[in-house]
Design a protein around this motif. Structure first.
Motif, PDB file in Angstrom:
ATOM      1  N   ALA A 168       0.820  -1.220   0.000  1.00 50.49           N
ATOM      2  CA  ALA A 168       0.000   0.000   0.000  1.00 50.49           C
ATOM      3  C   ALA A 168       0.853   1.270   0.000  1.00 50.49           C
ATOM      4  CB  ALA A 168      -0.935   0.008   1.201  1.00 50.49           C
ATOM      5  N   GLU A 169       1.982   1.205   0.725  1.00 44.92           N
ATOM      6  CA  GLU A 169       2.783   2.429   0.891  1.00 44.92           C
ATOM      7  C   GLU A 169       3.432   2.891  -0.407  1.00 44.92           C
ATOM      8  OE1 GLU A 169       3.135  -0.511   2.362  1.00 44.92           O
ATOM      9  OE2 GLU A 169       4.960  -1.205   1.367  1.00 44.92           O
ATOM     10  N   THR A 170       3.595   1.997  -1.383  1.00 45.06           N
ATOM     11  CA  THR A 170       4.244   2.414  -2.630  1.00 45.06           C
ATOM     12  C   THR A 170       3.262   3.027  -3.631  1.00 45.06           C
ATOM     13  OG1 THR A 170       3.959   0.230  -3.592  1.00 45.06           O
ATOM     14  CG2 THR A 170       6.054   0.633  -2.494  1.00 45.06           C
ATOM     15  N   LEU A 171       1.975   2.942  -3.354  1.00 46.55           N
ATOM     16  CA  LEU A 171       0.991   3.482  -4.297  1.00 46.55           C
ATOM     17  C   LEU A 171       0.886   5.003  -4.175  1.00 46.55           C
ATOM     18  CD1 LEU A 171      -1.844   0.861  -3.742  1.00 46.55           C
ATOM     19  CD2 LEU A 171      -0.422   1.097  -5.794  1.00 46.55           C
ATOM     20  N   THR A 172       0.552   5.641  -5.278  1.00 43.16           N
ATOM     21  CA  THR A 172       0.271   7.078  -5.239  1.00 43.16           C
ATOM     22  C   THR A 172      -0.929   7.276  -4.307  1.00 43.16           C
ATOM     23  OG1 THR A 172       0.610   6.874  -7.600  1.00 43.16           O
ATOM     24  CG2 THR A 172       0.055   9.070  -6.777  1.00 43.16           C
ATOM     25  N   PRO A 173      -0.844   8.228  -3.396  1.00 43.45           N
ATOM     26  CA  PRO A 173      -1.963   8.404  -2.455  1.00 43.45           C
ATOM     27  C   PRO A 173      -3.281   8.734  -3.185  1.00 43.45           C
ATOM     28  CG  PRO A 173      -0.066   9.767  -1.848  1.00 43.45           C
ATOM     29  CD  PRO A 173       0.246   9.173  -3.179  1.00 43.45           C
ATOM     30  N   ALA A 174      -4.365   8.391  -2.540  1.00 45.03           N
ATOM     31  CA  ALA A 174      -5.687   8.631  -3.137  1.00 45.03           C
ATOM     32  C   ALA A 174      -5.930  10.121  -3.327  1.00 45.03           C
ATOM     33  CB  ALA A 174      -6.760   8.031  -2.248  1.00 45.03           C
ATOM     34  N   GLY A 175      -6.554  10.471  -4.430  1.00 43.58           N
ATOM     35  CA  GLY A 175      -6.918  11.869  -4.686  1.00 43.58           C
ATOM     36  C   GLY A 175      -8.230  12.225  -3.992  1.00 43.58           C
ATOM     37  N   ASP A 176      -8.638  13.468  -4.141  1.00 44.66           N
ATOM     38  CA  ASP A 176      -9.830  13.959  -3.443  1.00 44.66           C
ATOM     39  C   ASP A 176     -11.085  13.173  -3.770  1.00 44.66           C
ATOM     40  OD1 ASP A 176      -8.810  15.848  -1.851  1.00 44.66           O
ATOM     41  OD2 ASP A 176      -9.206  17.536  -3.206  1.00 44.66           O
ATOM     42  N   GLN A 177     -11.318  12.963  -5.077  1.00 48.41           N
ATOM     43  CA  GLN A 177     -12.537  12.270  -5.497  1.00 48.41           C
ATOM     44  C   GLN A 177     -12.570  10.845  -4.931  1.00 48.41           C
ATOM     45  OE1 GLN A 177     -15.183  13.566  -7.083  1.00 48.41           O
ATOM     46  NE2 GLN A 177     -16.169  11.574  -6.868  1.00 48.41           N
ATOM     47  N   GLU A 178     -11.404  10.186  -4.974  1.00 53.65           N
ATOM     48  CA  GLU A 178     -11.332   8.819  -4.440  1.00 53.65           C
ATOM     49  C   GLU A 178     -11.598   8.822  -2.931  1.00 53.65           C
ATOM     50  OE1 GLU A 178      -7.686   6.713  -5.275  1.00 53.65           O
ATOM     51  OE2 GLU A 178      -8.323   4.946  -4.118  1.00 53.65           O
ATOM     52  N   LEU A 179     -10.996   9.770  -2.227  1.00 51.96           N
ATOM     53  CA  LEU A 179     -11.220   9.843  -0.772  1.00 51.96           C
ATOM     54  C   LEU A 179     -12.694  10.118  -0.463  1.00 51.96           C
ATOM     55  CD1 LEU A 179      -8.027  11.817   0.298  1.00 51.96           C
ATOM     56  CD2 LEU A 179      -8.554   9.431   0.814  1.00 51.96           C
ATOM     57  N   ASP A 180     -13.314  10.985  -1.259  1.00 47.45           N
ATOM     58  CA  ASP A 180     -14.748  11.266  -1.065  1.00 47.45           C
ATOM     59  C   ASP A 180     -15.574   9.990  -1.173  1.00 47.45           C
ATOM     60  OD1 ASP A 180     -14.332  13.916  -0.713  1.00 47.45           O
ATOM     61  OD2 ASP A 180     -15.066  14.551  -2.679  1.00 47.45           O
TER      62      ASP A 180
END
Ligand code: FAD
Ligand code: FES
Lengths: 334, 105
Positions: free
Chosen positions: B58-70
């Motif tokens: 999980a730590e190597t993935l690009t962090p979730a963007g706003d829409q994904e977090l929503d």
């Protein structure tokens, strides 16, 4: 009892356009949708997204398309029952149908058109022990009448706009509002989030962050909500109501029980007129399946036109259907 | 080519080999491999029906963007390992990662 020619389950784009195609053939329609608004996926999932494959519109915003469809069907004065789920379909001796909802609505119709899309939009339910058991006995998934909560102890869960909005609104009505959120920041509109933090600071609501509701307890009705923090021990909150607010997602729902031939969660249809295996019941839009099916608004519109031609014989058994262009005959308002 | 491991809703585990140069999302790969994922919105982080838990990497993935977090916010069973698979582009860094398909809510 409402009496109409065609009862349409689902007020998504395809159900709405079916009113137009039926109207051209002088058939009246009544639409029922579990959502409080019309538009199906367009208004519930992507109201602000542009759509590029509607003929004649190089680009149209989803909500705008819904507005246009409503305008287009206005001359045919369709009836609407919104916020109710269609549960049962019963056949009368003369072949006509009676459609009933989970509310008080019953519709007597010659033809039933299922334009149910991906199914009923239903609230997402967290996996909490005894949640279902307390439904209607303290557990609710939406706030229908805020007065129900006057002077009551209300626990809300969620971190989106609706959780924040209701926490603010109910703060003035309920005896106590507690908002449980698994994160420590809110994803809702910044202004709203700020307001929630202010209310919490002023002691007008209780905010429990980085925590989840893990259990419910009570004898007849809900009495206690247990909340587990990430590190801390379990907290037991006295509660008359628990309202988890995690948005909606579509589920096939009662359609599965109507005796129709199904393939996975879609209704099998005959592509001549999009009739199902049951006489007088048609299925159009995302809910149906046939070889080559594409889940597109465009295809649903086409299906609606052919359905209307097929349904005509049940509504006007003594009349012969003659094909007419709108350019020649206009839109026969009624 | 990279290799990832996928656990389905029944707990069955399988390895998947995926080419990296096709610009696919993990959702598209999972659908192509016949995993039971609805992906109603077609991959624009609007339906949350492509929810996966990243069990390894999980730590190597690009962090979730706003829409994904929503959207993740709207999933009652989301946790720190949750991602929407349509928002994860297949790339070399994902080699060896382990994903579990989350329960349909
Ligand atoms: C993000 C996204 C983008 C999309 N982009 C496009 C695009 O660019 N072009 C395109 O052509 N298509 C697109 N689609 C697909 C398109 O939205 C669907 O094809 C379309 O909404 C289908 O319309 P419908 O009327 O058949 O069903 P829906 O829009 O799903 O409406 C069905 C309605 O029926 C109701 N219902 C179901 N069962 C019951 C019941 N028992 N009682 C009461 N109500 C019930 C539901 O609540 C719902 O409101 C997109 C879809 C998504 C999610
Ligand atoms: S496919 Fe809809 S959110 Fe990923």
């Amino acid at each position: 009892m409402i009496t109409t020619d065609i009862c349409i389950v689902g007020a998504g784009p395809v159900g709405l356009f079916a009113v137009f195609e039926a109207g051209l053939l002088k058939m009246r329609c009544h639409l029922i949708d579990v959502l409080p608004q019309v538009g199906g996926q367009l208004s519930e999932i992507y109201p602000q997204k542009p759509i590029y494959d509607i003929p004649g519109y190089p680009e149209i915003n989803a909500q705008e398309l819904v507005t246009r469809l409503m305008e287009q069907i206005k001359p045919f004065h369709p009836g609407f029952t919104l916020g109710e789920r269609v549960e049962t379909v019963d056949r009368q001796d003369d072949g006509s149908l009676i459609v009933k909802t989970n509310g008080q609505t019953a519709v007597s119709c010659q033809v039933l058109v299922i334009a149910g899309g991906l199914g009923c939009f239903e609230p997402r339910k967290p996996d909490i022990d005894r949640l279902i058991e307390f439904e209607g006995k303290g557990v609710a998934y939406m706030v229908k009448d805020p007065e129900t909560f006057r002077n009551r102890q209300v626990v809300l869960a969620g971190g989106g706009d609706s959780a924040l909005d209701w926490a603010i609104y109910l703060a003035n009505i309920a005896a106590r509002v507690t908002l449980i959120h698994r994160g420590n920041t809110f994803r809702g509109t910044p202004d709203t989030a700020e307001k929630v933090f202010e209310l919490a600071k002023a002691g007008d609501i209780d905010l429990i962050l980085q925590s989840n509701v893990t259990g419910l307890d009570g004898r007849e009705n809900l009495e206690v909500v247990s909340v587990q923090g990430q590190q801390q021990a379990l907290t037991l909150l006295p509660a008359d109501h628990f309202i988890p607010l995690f948005g909606l997602s579509p589920k096939l729902g009662p359609i599965a029980n109507w005796g129709l031939n199904m393939d996975k969660s879609a209704i099998e249809v005959n592509t001549t007129d999009f009739s199902t295996n049951v006489a007088r019941i048609y299925a159009i839009g995302d809910i149906n399946t046939y070889p080559g099916k594409l889940k597109l608004i465009l295809c649903g519109f086409h299906e609606a036109a052919l359905m209307a031609q097929g349904a005509f014989k049940y509504v006007y058994p003594d009349q012969k259907l003659s094909f007419k262009y709108t350019t020649v005959y206009g839109v026969p308002e009624f | 080519m990279i290799k990832i491991t996928v656990e389905n809703r029944n707990g069955e585990i399988a390895a998947l080999e995926i080419p990296c140069n096709l610009n696919l999302s993990l959702m598209e790969v999972l659908k192509a491999a016949d995993y039971d994922i609805l992906a109603t919105c077609g991959g624009i982080a609007l339906c949350a029906t492509c929810h996966v838990k990243v069990l390894k990497g999980a730590e190597t993935l690009t962090p979730a963007g706003d829409q994904e977090l929503d959207m993740l916010e709207m999933l009652p069973d989301a946790g720190p390992l949750s991602r929407l698979s349509c928002q994860l582009r297949i790339n070399e860094e994902m080699d060896g990662m382990v994903f579990r398909i989350a329960n349909q809510d």
